[in-house]
Motif scaffolding. Structure first.
Motif, PDB file in Angstrom:
ATOM      1  N   LEU A  23      25.134  21.951 -12.820  1.00 37.42           N
ATOM      2  CA  LEU A  23      24.914  23.249 -12.177  1.00 37.42           C
ATOM      3  C   LEU A  23      23.953  24.113 -13.004  1.00 37.42           C
ATOM      4  O   LEU A  23      23.846  25.318 -12.774  1.00 37.42           O
ATOM      5  N   GLY A  24      23.286  23.500 -13.968  1.00 33.86           N
ATOM      6  CA  GLY A  24      22.319  24.247 -14.792  1.00 33.86           C
ATOM      7  C   GLY A  24      22.987  25.381 -15.546  1.00 33.86           C
ATOM      8  O   GLY A  24      22.417  26.453 -15.700  1.00 33.86           O
ATOM      9  N   GLN A  25      24.213  25.160 -15.999  1.00 37.78           N
ATOM     10  CA  GLN A  25      24.962  26.266 -16.618  1.00 37.78           C
ATOM     11  C   GLN A  25      24.686  26.400 -18.112  1.00 37.78           C
ATOM     12  O   GLN A  25      25.083  25.560 -18.921  1.00 37.78           O
ATOM     13  N   ASN A  26      23.978  27.452 -18.464  1.00 36.87           N
ATOM     14  CA  ASN A  26      23.819  27.889 -19.856  1.00 36.87           C
ATOM     15  C   ASN A  26      24.164  29.368 -19.824  1.00 36.87           C
ATOM     16  O   ASN A  26      23.391  30.172 -19.315  1.00 36.87           O
ATOM     17  N   PHE A  27      25.344  29.697 -20.315  1.00 37.08           N
ATOM     18  CA  PHE A  27      25.837  31.066 -20.160  1.00 37.08           C
ATOM     19  C   PHE A  27      25.348  31.984 -21.268  1.00 37.08           C
ATOM     20  O   PHE A  27      25.154  31.571 -22.405  1.00 37.08           O
ATOM     21  N   LEU A  28      25.181  33.245 -20.898  1.00 38.28           N
ATOM     22  CA  LEU A  28      24.827  34.292 -21.866  1.00 38.28           C
ATOM     23  C   LEU A  28      26.093  35.072 -22.160  1.00 38.28           C
ATOM     24  O   LEU A  28      26.616  35.744 -21.270  1.00 38.28           O
ATOM     25  N   GLY A  53      23.430  33.031  -9.311  1.00 35.29           N
ATOM     26  CA  GLY A  53      24.151  32.360 -10.398  1.00 35.29           C
ATOM     27  C   GLY A  53      24.702  33.319 -11.430  1.00 35.29           C
ATOM     28  O   GLY A  53      24.319  33.264 -12.600  1.00 35.29           O
ATOM     29  N   PRO A  54      25.632  34.205 -11.056  1.00 37.22           N
ATOM     30  CA  PRO A  54      26.192  35.152 -12.028  1.00 37.22           C
ATOM     31  C   PRO A  54      27.075  34.481 -13.080  1.00 37.22           C
ATOM     32  O   PRO A  54      27.295  35.061 -14.152  1.00 37.22           O
ATOM     33  N   GLY A  55      27.604  33.273 -12.777  1.00 36.02           N
ATOM     34  CA  GLY A  55      28.472  32.589 -13.749  1.00 36.02           C
ATOM     35  C   GLY A  55      29.655  33.470 -14.120  1.00 36.02           C
ATOM     36  O   GLY A  55      30.291  34.082 -13.250  1.00 36.02           O
ATOM     37  N   GLU A  75      26.979  32.737  -6.094  1.00 36.74           N
ATOM     38  CA  GLU A  75      27.414  31.730  -7.077  1.00 36.74           C
ATOM     39  C   GLU A  75      27.962  30.501  -6.358  1.00 36.74           C
ATOM     40  O   GLU A  75      28.763  30.607  -5.441  1.00 36.74           O
ATOM     41  N   ARG A  76      27.518  29.346  -6.828  1.00 38.42           N
ATOM     42  CA  ARG A  76      27.924  28.092  -6.184  1.00 38.42           C
ATOM     43  C   ARG A  76      29.233  27.554  -6.769  1.00 38.42           C
ATOM     44  O   ARG A  76      29.955  26.825  -6.101  1.00 38.42           O
ATOM     45  N   ASP A 101      25.336  28.169  -1.922  1.00 35.57           N
ATOM     46  CA  ASP A 101      24.170  27.559  -2.561  1.00 35.57           C
ATOM     47  C   ASP A 101      22.952  28.449  -2.304  1.00 35.57           C
ATOM     48  O   ASP A 101      22.557  28.638  -1.145  1.00 35.57           O
ATOM     49  N   ALA A 102      22.377  28.970  -3.376  1.00 38.07           N
ATOM     50  CA  ALA A 102      21.248  29.891  -3.226  1.00 38.07           C
ATOM     51  C   ALA A 102      20.079  29.247  -2.487  1.00 38.07           C
ATOM     52  O   ALA A 102      19.271  29.942  -1.866  1.00 38.07           O
ATOM     53  N   ASN A 125      19.403  35.047 -14.367  1.00 37.52           N
ATOM     54  CA  ASN A 125      19.231  33.996 -15.359  1.00 37.52           C
ATOM     55  C   ASN A 125      19.423  32.714 -14.552  1.00 37.52           C
ATOM     56  O   ASN A 125      20.539  32.279 -14.335  1.00 37.52           O
ATOM     57  N   PRO A 127      19.578  29.021 -12.690  1.00 39.45           N
ATOM     58  CA  PRO A 127      19.875  27.627 -13.050  1.00 39.45           C
ATOM     59  C   PRO A 127      18.544  26.866 -13.105  1.00 39.45           C
ATOM     60  O   PRO A 127      17.817  26.819 -12.116  1.00 39.45           O
ATOM     61  N   ILE A 130      16.945  24.296 -10.448  1.00 41.04           N
ATOM     62  CA  ILE A 130      16.422  24.673  -9.120  1.00 41.04           C
ATOM     63  C   ILE A 130      15.551  25.929  -9.190  1.00 41.04           C
ATOM     64  O   ILE A 130      15.167  26.480  -8.155  1.00 41.04           O
TER      65      ILE A 130
END
Ligand code: SAM
Length: 291
Positions: A23-28, A53-55, A75-76, A101-102, A125, A127, A130
């Protein structure tokens, strides 16, 4: 602290938000950095912000804390929704959470349905898997100008360089640079070290600002895309050669280039955005049989 909510790491842990690569998740988790990104999207008072993608919601919180009138967060990953609902409870009526899905959602339609009367922006920020597809979709939107007065987006630095590239940065200049240069004014705002993210990506990231051009040179986005695909598909060849990949039956490439006023011996990476627009327009004219 920017608000009364618990630290992001604690929230992520409580909701079991281990990052998923798919899901391309790299959180801040650094709220100061999130606040810096939100400031770049400001002024936020009365504005509607679409966040993709607010995570766990670091940037969402920063946008709301700095006064965004409404944040529409898409958010997916359903695991993130309870964490986002906690933020929503802190900012009544100001956060709209959309699970989906955005790539399948029309951001302008979201603004029409949930937005305020003021300006609308996209701040995210993204993902990374995509990110360029999302950006290309937003920039190809019709009608133009779109619902948004600015896009403030985090990309891998390598992609950011392609977004802002012109023929003077030949290695980075390509289809994405032409599309972005056609419809927007672009600039890199600042770089972000990999260590700012959890997990840390392999590369540096950059925050990019795109301000839509209200009156881009008129041209059909699909034809522009076809022309740049052919031209950059063999970027080291002269256009009189590379444009054969247009595979348009009966198309006279020399006449196309002459009609567009573009030098047939140039390579794609030497042609300004206006040259590609002229080629797309001439292609349309020739295909419609106009003389
Ligand atoms: N904004 C958060 C932050 O800064 O910590 C998370 C950013 S993370 C790079 C990308 C986010 O996009 C993740 O939360 C991920 O679940 C979400 N995402 C991935 N693919 C998506 C999609 N197709 N539509 C909507 N969200 C997506």
């Amino acid at each position: 602290m920017i608000d009364a909510l618990p630290p992001l790491r604690e929230i992520a842990q409580r909701h079991g938000l281990s990052a998923r690569k798919s899901l391309g998740q790299n959180f801040l988790f650094d709220l100061n950095l999130a606040a810096r990104i939100a400031r770049a999207a400001g002024p936020l008072q009365g504005a509607t912000i679409v966040e993709i993608g607010p995570g766990p919601g670091g940037l969402t919180r920063a946008l709301l804390a700095q006064g965004a009138g409404r944040v529409i967060a898409v958010e997916r990953d359903a695991r993130c929704l309870p964490a986002l609902a906690e933020i929503g409870a802190c900012y009544p009526e100001r956060l709209v959470i959309i699970e989906g899905d955005a790539l399948e959602i029309d951001a302008a339609e979201l603004v029409r349905r949930h937005g305020l009367a003021g300006p609308a922006r996209i701040c995210a920020n993204l993902p990374y898997n995509i990110a360029t597809v999302l950006l290309a979709n937003w920039l190809k939107a019709e009608p133009w100008p779109s619902a948004f007065d600015r896009y403030v987006l985090m990309f891998q630095r390598e992609v950011a360089l392609r977004i802002v590239a012109t023929p003077s940065e030949r290695a980075d200049y390509g289809r994405l640079g032409v599309l972005c240069g056609w419809r927007a004014k672009t600039r890199i705002l600042f770089d972000v070290d990999p260590a700012a993210f959890t997990p840390a990506p392999k590369v540096v990231s950059s925050l990019v600002e795109l301000v839509p051009n209200p009156a881009p040179l008129p041209c059909d986005a699909r034809l522009l895309s076809r022309v740049t695909k052919a031209a950059f598909g063999r970027r080291r060849k002269m256009l009189r050669q590379s444009l054969k990949a247009l595979s348009e039956p009966g198309l006279d490439i020399a006449a196309l280039l002459a009609g567009a006023g573009v030098d047939a011996t140039k390579r794609a990476e030497e042609v300004e955005v206006a040259g590609f627009v002229a080629l797309a327009r001439e292609l349309e004219r020739m295909a419609s049989g106009e003389r």
